[in-house]
Design a protein around this motif. Structure first.
Motif, PDB file in Angstrom:
ATOM      1  N   ALA A   7     -64.831  31.690 -27.323  1.00 47.49           N
ATOM      2  CA  ALA A   7     -65.951  31.263 -26.486  1.00 47.49           C
ATOM      3  C   ALA A   7     -66.882  30.429 -27.344  1.00 47.49           C
ATOM      4  N   VAL A   8     -67.446  29.387 -26.774  1.00 47.23           N
ATOM      5  CA  VAL A   8     -68.462  28.606 -27.472  1.00 47.23           C
ATOM      6  C   VAL A   8     -69.819  28.986 -26.895  1.00 47.23           C
ATOM      7  N   VAL A   9     -70.738  29.350 -27.787  1.00 40.10           N
ATOM      8  CA  VAL A   9     -72.081  29.788 -27.401  1.00 40.10           C
ATOM      9  C   VAL A   9     -73.046  28.676 -27.782  1.00 40.10           C
ATOM     10  N   GLY A  10     -73.456  27.912 -26.800  1.00 39.50           N
ATOM     11  CA  GLY A  10     -74.281  26.734 -27.034  1.00 39.50           C
ATOM     12  C   GLY A  10     -73.636  25.528 -26.382  1.00 39.50           C
ATOM     13  N   THR A  11     -74.464  24.593 -25.932  1.00 37.15           N
ATOM     14  CA  THR A  11     -73.946  23.458 -25.172  1.00 37.15           C
ATOM     15  C   THR A  11     -74.441  22.126 -25.708  1.00 37.15           C
ATOM     16  N   GLY A  12     -74.851  22.088 -26.983  1.00 34.29           N
ATOM     17  CA  GLY A  12     -75.358  20.859 -27.568  1.00 34.29           C
ATOM     18  C   GLY A  12     -74.256  20.016 -28.192  1.00 34.29           C
ATOM     19  N   ASN A  13     -74.679  18.979 -28.917  1.00 34.96           N
ATOM     20  CA  ASN A  13     -73.725  18.052 -29.509  1.00 34.96           C
ATOM     21  C   ASN A  13     -72.873  18.686 -30.597  1.00 34.96           C
ATOM     22  N   VAL A  14     -73.444  19.616 -31.361  1.00 34.02           N
ATOM     23  CA  VAL A  14     -72.648  20.281 -32.397  1.00 34.02           C
ATOM     24  C   VAL A  14     -71.562  21.137 -31.753  1.00 34.02           C
ATOM     25  N   ALA A  15     -71.885  21.778 -30.633  1.00 36.71           N
ATOM     26  CA  ALA A  15     -70.861  22.524 -29.891  1.00 36.71           C
ATOM     27  C   ALA A  15     -69.732  21.599 -29.469  1.00 36.71           C
ATOM     28  N   ARG A  16     -70.068  20.397 -29.033  1.00 40.28           N
ATOM     29  CA  ARG A  16     -69.038  19.425 -28.656  1.00 40.28           C
ATOM     30  C   ARG A  16     -68.129  19.095 -29.846  1.00 40.28           C
ATOM     31  N   SER A  17     -68.715  18.983 -31.024  1.00 38.21           N
ATOM     32  CA  SER A  17     -67.911  18.676 -32.214  1.00 38.21           C
ATOM     33  C   SER A  17     -66.918  19.794 -32.512  1.00 38.21           C
ATOM     34  N   TYR A  18     -67.327  21.035 -32.331  1.00 36.27           N
ATOM     35  CA  TYR A  18     -66.410  22.147 -32.599  1.00 36.27           C
ATOM     36  C   TYR A  18     -65.349  22.283 -31.508  1.00 36.27           C
ATOM     37  N   ILE A  19     -65.686  21.946 -30.280  1.00 33.84           N
ATOM     38  CA  ILE A  19     -64.654  21.922 -29.233  1.00 33.84           C
ATOM     39  C   ILE A  19     -63.606  20.871 -29.566  1.00 33.84           C
ATOM     40  N   GLU A  20     -64.044  19.718 -30.034  1.00 35.32           N
ATOM     41  CA  GLU A  20     -63.099  18.676 -30.439  1.00 35.32           C
ATOM     42  C   GLU A  20     -62.243  19.155 -31.613  1.00 35.32           C
ATOM     43  N   GLU A  21     -62.865  19.865 -32.557  1.00 36.38           N
ATOM     44  CA  GLU A  21     -62.095  20.402 -33.687  1.00 36.38           C
ATOM     45  C   GLU A  21     -61.034  21.380 -33.197  1.00 36.38           C
ATOM     46  N   ALA A  22     -61.399  22.236 -32.249  1.00 34.71           N
ATOM     47  CA  ALA A  22     -60.423  23.186 -31.706  1.00 34.71           C
ATOM     48  C   ALA A  22     -59.258  22.451 -31.051  1.00 34.71           C
ATOM     49  N   ARG A  23     -59.542  21.367 -30.357  1.00 32.69           N
ATOM     50  CA  ARG A  23     -58.464  20.589 -29.740  1.00 32.69           C
ATOM     51  C   ARG A  23     -57.553  19.969 -30.805  1.00 32.69           C
ATOM     52  N   ILE A  24     -58.160  19.478 -31.866  1.00 30.89           N
ATOM     53  CA  ILE A  24     -57.362  18.903 -32.957  1.00 30.89           C
ATOM     54  C   ILE A  24     -56.460  19.966 -33.568  1.00 30.89           C
ATOM     55  N   LEU A  25     -57.015  21.149 -33.805  1.00 24.83           N
ATOM     56  CA  LEU A  25     -56.224  22.234 -34.385  1.00 24.83           C
ATOM     57  C   LEU A  25     -55.046  22.584 -33.488  1.00 24.83           C
ATOM     58  N   LYS A  26     -55.284  22.589 -32.180  1.00 27.20           N
ATOM     59  CA  LYS A  26     -54.189  22.919 -31.267  1.00 27.20           C
ATOM     60  C   LYS A  26     -53.110  21.842 -31.299  1.00 27.20           C
ATOM     61  N   ARG A  27     -53.513  20.562 -31.376  1.00 25.55           N
ATOM     62  CA  ARG A  27     -52.528  19.493 -31.453  1.00 25.55           C
ATOM     63  C   ARG A  27     -51.745  19.548 -32.756  1.00 25.55           C
ATOM     64  N   LEU A  28     -52.355  20.130 -33.779  1.00 21.05           N
ATOM     65  CA  LEU A  28     -51.675  20.281 -35.063  1.00 21.05           C
ATOM     66  C   LEU A  28     -50.820  21.545 -35.128  1.00 21.05           C
TER      67      LEU A  28
END
Length: 379
Positions: A7-28
């Motif tokens: 779960a991501v707790v927070g909806t700001g720009n830094v949260a967006r960066s970590y969601i993108e990181e999670a997507r990258i990790l999944k693609r890897l």
């Protein structure tokens, strides 16, 4: 583990960066999915979840704690996360918490103890010790390429956030938001700090935040003098009052050489090395695709692989001790002793590996790009 649900707790720009990181990790190939988004405003949480393809949203933290997720990514204003981290750990969730974990080192120690007692993974950035540039700098220090490193200089600052006032309140400020990067890197390279002296000024007691004038009475600019157990000394300038800077983030000075980062320590911009025995600068331009959000990879791998996190809490707690001591020193105008210690940062990958400019991009050609400047992203 078939899939690590977060779960991501927070909806700001830094949260967006970590969601993108999670997507990258999944693609890897790492089985990681963000399945729940939390925000205090239900409409904002719903919109954020829809924007990022997250299946569920919530505005009650109790719903996060009772969900089937394995862990939480806490990305909130610095004054808020400690209570959330404690509740999540007590509910049996692993926790990744953006800097600086808690408002004081003492409070952070309580969270670290709770995680240890529950057998849970707790990781908090900065992730600079994971940066290949850091690891190669550490190799140069360990192998004596600089001789005895007797001093260092660090600088990290900018004009300051204009989108949220919490950056300028107790529990936040430039040392916790910016200086924490250089302090993590310097202590990782040179070992624990034994004493800190700080001078602090309030360069801008009035700020325009979202077109509203805000009184900001706390110091926004610090210069620290640091003494290390190794015998080295260092200076750090950091603040929300630096309109522009044009100098390396970190410089190390040894008896036989110097090492200078080409940019800030949270980037993958390489470094330069001077050795008296060679008489010229060697330039190492890193092209590894490393991202400042890499701490999330460490967190996820630690859970999935059942290993300790590389971003160790004893190091984090020491850095928070230094920050607390710097605040006291700035008020008292006298040196403050730091008594905590941490195990030396290990460097297994760089010990026999190639220079960073010869490393392949671990992103395997993914079009992820580099996330933006972490300070300028906002909360």
């Amino acid at each position: 583990m078939a899939e690590l649900k977060l779960a991501v707790v927070g909806t700001g720009n830094v949260a967006r960066s970590y969601i993108e990181e999670a997507r990258i990790l999944k693609r890897l190939g790492l089985p990681v999915t963000v399945t729940l988004a939390f925000g205090r405003d239900i409409a904002q949480a719903r919109s954020f979840a829809a924007e990022h393809g997250i299946e569920r949203h919530a505005n009650r933290f109790e719903d996060v704690l009772t969900d089937s997720i394995d862990g939480v990514i806490v990305v909130t204003p610095m004054q808020e996360p400690a209570g959330m981290v404690m509740s999540a750990l007590e509910a049996g969730k692993h926790v990744f918490c953006e800097k600086a974990l808690a408002e004081t080192a003492e409070a952070a120690r309580g969270l670290a103890s709770l995680a240890s007692d529950r057998g849970l993974i707790l990781v908090t950035p900065p992730a600079t010790p994971l940066n290949p540039v850091f690891r190669h700098a550490l190799r140069h220090v360990h192998e004596g390429d600089l001789g005895h490193v007797h001093s260092a200089r660090a600088i990290y600052g900018w004009a300051g956030p204009d989108w949220a006032g919490w950056f300028y309140r107790d529990g936040a400020g430039p040392l916790r938001d910016l200086g924490i990067y250089a302090l993590t890197t310097l202590t990782g390279l040179l070992g624990p700090v034994t004493s800190v002296s700080a001078l602090a000024v309030n360069a801008e007691p009035q700020r325009n935040i979202r077109e509203t004038n805000l009184s900001t009475p706390l110091p926004d600019t610090y210069t620290l003098a640091l003494a290390f157990a190794s015998g080295a000394v260092a200076s750090l300038a950091t603040g929300f009052s630096f309109q522009k800077t044009d100098s390396p983030g970190i410089e190390l000075y040894g008896a036989h050489g110097s090492l200078v980062l080409s940019g800030q320590d949270w980037s993958d911009s390489g470094y330069r090395l001077w050795k008296n025995s060679e008489g010229h600068w060697r330039v190492y331009g890193a092209a590894t695709g490393w991202r400042w959000t890499d701490g999330l990879r460490d967190f996820c791998e630690a859970i999935i692989c059942g290993r300790p996190a590389e971003l160790r809490l004893d190091h984090v707690l020491h850095v928070l001790d230094v920050i607390d001591a710097a605040h006291r020193s700035g008020q008292a105008l006298e040196p403050i002793t730091v008594t905590s210690r941490f195990a030396p940062v290990s460097n297994p990958e760089a010990a026999s590996g190639p220079a960073p400019h010869r490393l392949p991009d671990r992103r395997q050609g993914l079009r992820a790009g580099r996330a933006g400047h972490p300070a300028a992203l906002g909360g």
